[in-house]
Design a protein around this motif. Structure first.
Motif, PDB file in Angstrom:
ATOM      1  N   TRP A   1       0.186  -1.282   0.284  1.00 11.32           N
ATOM      2  CA  TRP A   1       0.070  -0.217   0.111  1.00 11.32           C
ATOM      3  C   TRP A   1       0.940   1.275  -0.062  1.00 11.32           C
ATOM      4  O   TRP A   1       0.683   2.728  -0.762  1.00 11.32           O
ATOM      5  CB  TRP A   1      -1.088   0.386   1.498  1.00 11.32           C
TER       6      TRP A   1
ATOM      7  N   ARG B   1       1.951   2.360  -3.212  1.00  6.93           N
ATOM      8  CA  ARG B   1       0.435   3.279  -4.031  1.00  6.93           C
ATOM      9  C   ARG B   1       0.731   4.428  -3.977  1.00  6.93           C
ATOM     10  O   ARG B   1      -0.221   4.898  -4.605  1.00  6.93           O
ATOM     11  CB  ARG B   1      -0.801   2.071  -4.523  1.00  6.93           C
TER      12      ARG B   1
ATOM     13  N   GLN C   1      -8.653  10.785  -9.732  1.00  2.75           N
ATOM     14  CA  GLN C   1      -8.398   9.962 -11.012  1.00  2.75           C
ATOM     15  C   GLN C   1      -8.248  11.321 -11.772  1.00  2.75           C
ATOM     16  O   GLN C   1      -6.851  11.392 -12.804  1.00  2.75           O
ATOM     17  CB  GLN C   1      -9.673   9.389 -10.889  1.00  2.75           C
TER      18      GLN C   1
ATOM     19  N   SER D   1      -7.638   7.961  -6.981  1.00  2.17           N
ATOM     20  CA  SER D   1      -7.727   7.077  -7.959  1.00  2.17           C
ATOM     21  C   SER D   1      -7.229   5.596  -7.163  1.00  2.17           C
ATOM     22  O   SER D   1      -7.386   4.244  -8.351  1.00  2.17           O
ATOM     23  CB  SER D   1      -5.861   6.943  -8.281  1.00  2.17           C
ATOM     24  N   ASP D   2      -7.571   5.255  -5.527  1.00  2.00           N
ATOM     25  CA  ASP D   2      -7.573   4.211  -5.699  1.00  2.00           C
ATOM     26  C   ASP D   2      -7.764   4.724  -3.923  1.00  2.00           C
ATOM     27  O   ASP D   2      -7.993   4.817  -3.574  1.00  2.00           O
ATOM     28  CB  ASP D   2      -5.522   4.101  -5.607  1.00  2.00           C
ATOM     29  N   GLU D   3      -8.432   2.763  -3.549  1.00  2.73           N
ATOM     30  CA  GLU D   3      -9.112   3.466  -2.891  1.00  2.73           C
ATOM     31  C   GLU D   3      -8.232   3.664  -0.841  1.00  2.73           C
ATOM     32  O   GLU D   3      -8.455   3.448  -0.469  1.00  2.73           O
ATOM     33  CB  GLU D   3      -9.870   1.379  -2.316  1.00  2.73           C
ATOM     34  N   ILE D   4      -6.903   3.218  -1.632  1.00  2.00           N
ATOM     35  CA  ILE D   4      -6.057   3.403  -0.742  1.00  2.00           C
ATOM     36  C   ILE D   4      -6.026   5.246  -0.125  1.00  2.00           C
ATOM     37  O   ILE D   4      -6.112   5.503   0.950  1.00  2.00           O
ATOM     38  CB  ILE D   4      -4.248   2.998  -0.781  1.00  2.00           C
ATOM     39  N   TRP D   5      -6.195   5.570  -1.105  1.00  5.55           N
ATOM     40  CA  TRP D   5      -6.171   7.257  -0.588  1.00  5.55           C
ATOM     41  C   TRP D   5      -7.710   7.302   0.271  1.00  5.55           C
ATOM     42  O   TRP D   5      -7.626   8.217   1.076  1.00  5.55           O
ATOM     43  CB  TRP D   5      -6.297   7.657  -1.769  1.00  5.55           C
TER      44      TRP D   5
ATOM     45  N   ARG E   1      -6.044  -1.232   6.756  1.00  3.71           N
ATOM     46  CA  ARG E   1      -6.032  -2.167   5.366  1.00  3.71           C
ATOM     47  C   ARG E   1      -6.779  -3.696   6.050  1.00  3.71           C
ATOM     48  O   ARG E   1      -7.569  -4.818   5.474  1.00  3.71           O
ATOM     49  CB  ARG E   1      -4.672  -2.629   5.391  1.00  3.71           C
TER      50      ARG E   1
END
Lengths: 470, 179
Positions: free
Chosen positions: A8, A11, A18, B115-119, B172
């Motif tokens: 993670w 990332r 987006q 853009s990503d669920e981590i955010w 997580r």
């Protein structure tokens, strides 16, 4: 770090959204604003005059410049490119002022002249006239009829149903507000409003509150074993609202049995939150600085340092904490109404001159570390948890609260001899002019930040403070 | 434009400003967004950052990289902007909102855009932990650089990083359990 980098973690190198955030259009707009700077000074004056005449000027013209410079590209203030928020970074770091000092009241978008004004995130892009927030709804407390067992136990009424609040008297309370004093016995919590219930002990409390911050019209504090109901001054309701809204239930949860040592009054109180349509209640315990009684659970949640100081001012008015709170609040209000002529002085002082008894903030903080006792605070917004503590035997000499070390006596001074008890003239002779000055508070800059502060009362230094920027 | 160029620049022209924005605009905007959790505020903050840089480039002497200098301005401006926005929304504007739907509605809108669920998990951790984590993980700044930017000790930075990572790992785990 790369060796044990979780998946993670990698990332996070990408963009959070987006779509691209910083666009070509934005660059064009910034270039246009930058290019138009030459006429900014004149127009800025004009803009301020408009705001002043409208009673809308705020501290240093700050805040609204941010949105305005982007959106008033065709208006008189289009070229106001001085980014006060960026320029005055240092000013926002004293006394926890950054959390409250800049939230000056009376801030409104400028209407007129055909200017479009952006009022903040999600607030829409055109100026809108803010509604006045009502301090309190009607004085009458409605009529709930059943006395809960908790109320009976709490107020020791032996099962008797206390009378509903009747005629009341108004008195001044610390912070400049008013307090209402009912003439009869305290009202049980159940009659003050609906207890706030929390069904999940994680996430933010805001997600479970039965009202929105915008609907809150005021707060009252009902001290246990007291007949007084204290009204939280309007200008300080944000302290409670902010803390309740940002309360991270998991991080702020109380574990263990509470503080080893108690610094103030052991009174617990009922916090009554008044909205436009109804009232809600919540326990607040001064002994532990915790909220509780969420839906009858035994869980309690630590409040932040600003709530602690506010409650000290209301419930423990004779304490050193209340005195510090009173002067801090007074200085905050003064800072908000400070005239634009009082622009901050950019001079920075050498760190050594603003050490107290040879130590800076970090040095003093270490002196508190051996102490295991204190009142725990949790600032969920900033993600910090710490203790409110004091040094001194017979009387509190040095206090630690939030990001401030507060000197309450003349036992500790700077190398120039500046300390509690000096007059303003003596301070200027020994140290020099402050970078930022109000009637009650003087701030001195070290590096980029205001880290040394003096609070005055009766023309003498009452508290001397070192702060650590966030 | 090299770092050295900016360190000795007395003033900035339009071309220089454009270069600066092209090179660091997205970095600045991203940091502002991560800290304020608001697209609108991020727009405002990034605008203020570059206008300030344009006006005060003469004060930049190369003590840090120009990127770090811009990020420091962005961080401080974001902090102030965020606080002001809350105050406006809750106290000053007096706007009526649906109390029960607001937080979740905001969350849903945000979830659609990230853009990503981590955010979503990063944006949920407290401000101090979030900014420290992001400065290291996203901007690859050293402990010392973070300490200088935030005006805190290196020990405090390490402590916040550890707590931030712990929060993220907990989040997580929760997600994985729910899945």
């Amino acid at each position: 770090m790369p060796d044990r980098e979780p998946e993670w973690y990698r990332r996070l190198r990408g963009n959070p959204l987006q779509e691209p955030g910083f666009t070509e259009e934005q660059m064009d707009r910034i270039e246009r604003l930058a290019g138009e700077r030459s006429g900014a000074s004149r127009r800025r004056t004009e803009s301020r005059n408009v705001r002043r005449s409208s009673g809308m000027e705020r501290e240093g013209g700050e805040r609204s410049e941010m949105g305005r410079s982007r959106n008033e590209t065709n208006g008189p203030a289009a070229n106001e490119t001085e980014s006060a928020t960026g320029d005055r970074v240092g000013e926002s770091h004293g006394y926890g002022e950054s959390r409250r000092g800049k939230w000056s009241g009376g801030m409104e978008p400028v209407a007129g002249s055909g200017d479009k004004v952006r009022t903040g995130a999600g607030d829409g892009r055109t100026g809108r006239r803010p509604r006045r927030i009502r301090l309190r709804a009607a004085a009458a407390i409605a009529l709930a009829s059943v006395l809960l067992a908790l109320g009976v136990w709490r107020f020791g009424s032996g099962g008797a149903d206390p009378a509903a609040p009747g005629p009341s008297a108004t008195q001044t309370v610390p912070g400049g507000g008013t307090a209402t004093t009912p003439v009869q016995t305290p009202t049980p919590q159940s009659r003050l409003g609906e207890p706030i219930a929390v069904l999940q002990l994680k996430g933010m409390l805001a997600e479970q509150l039965p009202f929105s911050a915008e609907d809150v019209t005021g707060f009252e504090i009902y001290a246990a074993r007291s007949t007084q109901a204290l009204t939280v001054p309007k200008e300080r309701t944000y302290v409670l609202l902010q803390n309740l809204y940002n309360l991270d239930l998991k991080a702020a949860g109380m574990t263990g049995v509470g503080p080893d040592h108690y610094l103030g009054s052991s009174e617990s109180a009922t916090l009554r939150i008044q909205t436009k349509t109804k009232s809600y209640t919540l326990d607040y315990d001064l002994a532990t600085n915790t909220y509780g009684a969420f839906g009858g659970t035994v869980f309690r949640f630590y409040a932040d340092d600003q709530v602690w100081l506010l409650m000290q001012g209301l419930l423990n008015a004779g304490s050193i904490w209340a005195e510090y709170d009173r002067l801090s609040e007074q200085s905050r209000i003064e800072a908000e109404t400070r005239s634009n002529a009082d622009e901050p002085v950019s001079k920075a002082y050498s760190p050594e001159r603003l050490q107290v008894a040879g130590s800076d903030y970090n040095g003093w903080e270490k002196q508190f570390l051996p102490l295991s006792s204190g009142i725990r605070i949790n600032d969920s917004y900033m993600g910090t948890s710490s203790l409110i503590q004091q040094l001194g035997n017979d009387e509190p000499e040095v206090l630690r609260v939030g990001n401030a070390i507060v000197f309450a006596t003349d036992a500790n001074k700077t190398s120039d001899g500046v300390g509690v008890g000096l007059t303003r003239d003596e301070v200027i002779r020994k140290l020099g002019e402050p970078n930022v000055k109000t009637n009650t508070r003087w701030d001195y800059r070290i590096g980029d930040y205001l880290k040394f502060h003096l609070l005055f009362e009766d023309d003498k230094v009452r508290f001397m403070t070192l702060t650590m920027p966030f | 434009m090299t770092e050295t160029h900016w360190a000795y620049a007395e003033r900035m022209d339009a071309a220089g400003l454009r270069d600066l924005m092209l090179a660091y605009g997205q970095d600045v905007w991203n940091l502002a967004f991560i800290l304020t959790r608001s697209r609108d505020l991020a727009d405002d903050v990034s605008q203020d950052v570059f206008l300030k840089a344009y006006r005060t480039i003469g004060t930049f002497r190369g003590g840090s990289s120009i990127r770090t200098w811009l990020l420091a301005i962005a961080r401080n401006t974001s902090l102030n902007a965020k606080r002001t926005a809350f105050m406006r929304r809750t106290i000053l504007m007096g706007r009526v909102a649906d109390s029960r739907s607001s937080p979740s509605a905001e969350q849903e809108a945000l979830a659609r855009r990230v853009s990503d669920e981590i955010w979503m998990q990063v944006l949920a951790i407290p401000y101090k932990l979030r900014e420290t984590l992001i400065l290291q993980a996203k901007y690859e700044m050293s402990i010392r650089e973070i300490a200088e930017l935030l005006g805190i000790s290196e020990g405090t930075v390490k402590s916040r990083l550890a707590r931030a990572r712990r929060r993220m790992m907990d989040a997580r785990e929760e997600v994985e359990q729910d899945a």
